[in-house]
Scaffold this active site. Structure first.
Site, PDB file in Angstrom:
ATOM      1  N   CYS A  74       0.849  -1.191   0.000  1.00 55.81           N
ATOM      2  CA  CYS A  74       0.000   0.000   0.000  1.00 55.81           C
ATOM      3  C   CYS A  74       0.882   1.237   0.000  1.00 55.81           C
ATOM      4  O   CYS A  74       1.786   1.374   0.830  1.00 55.81           O
ATOM      5  CB  CYS A  74      -0.906  -0.016   1.228  1.00 55.81           C
ATOM      6  N   CYS A 146      -8.211  -5.880  -9.989  1.00 57.07           N
ATOM      7  CA  CYS A 146      -7.835  -4.804 -10.908  1.00 57.07           C
ATOM      8  C   CYS A 146      -7.474  -3.592 -10.055  1.00 57.07           C
ATOM      9  O   CYS A 146      -8.349  -2.939  -9.485  1.00 57.07           O
ATOM     10  CB  CYS A 146      -9.022  -4.512 -11.823  1.00 57.07           C
TER      11      CYS A 146
END
Length: 159
Positions: A74, A146
């Site tokens: 992240c 995605c």
């Protein structure tokens, strides 16, 4: 008198349907920062995607065609989200994975396009990552995560 009773009953039904029980509590994530703190930490593109649930242009991310061994983390909090071994070329223009690191991705339903899609968030800071679909490789999980490249940082596997 009957008309008045019916109107009161109808008003009570309408009010009860709009009560606090209908409101969804916001999800609380372990990493909490103010909007100003996120803006100071992230690039404008990362902020747009991670904090405002934006989407980058397809084929714009350098990570789209990266197939080196390593971990995708992240960009906001650094927690591991996806492994390079699970990345595949979906042809969609966004980095795609057939699975996430277990427990590190949270899911919700997004209706922004008028129908439900499964939205993915970092389970640690709540940053928007992308969406997951059921059109991934059948020989593995059948899932296609995605993901916006600007939501990720890549850490190459050390030799």
């Amino acid at each position: 008198m009957i008309k008045q009773s019916i109107l009161i009953l109808f008003a009570a039904i309408i009010v009860s349907c709009n009560g606090k029980a209908q409101e969804k509590e916001p999800e609380v994530f372990p990493v909490q920062k103010t909007d100003a703190e996120w803006k100071a930490q992230l690039t404008s593109e990362q902020y747009y995607i991670l904090r405002q649930a934006g989407t980058e242009r397809p084929f714009s991310s350098d990570l789209n065609k990266n197939y080196e061994p390593g971990t995708y983390k992240c960009a906001a909090c650094g927690i591991a989200l996806f492994e390079g071994a699970h990345k595949f070329n979906s042809g969609t223009g966004w980095p795609s994975f057939d699975r996430s690191v277990e427990g590190n991705v949270a899911y919700s339903t997004d209706y922004k396009l008028g129908y439900g899609r499964t939205e993915e968030h970092c389970a640690n800071c709540g940053g928007h990552l992308g969406h997951v679909f059921n059109d991934g490789p059948r020989e593995t999980t059948g899932k296609r995560h995605c993901i916006n490249g600007d939501a990720l940082v890549f850490e190459p596997k050390s030799n």
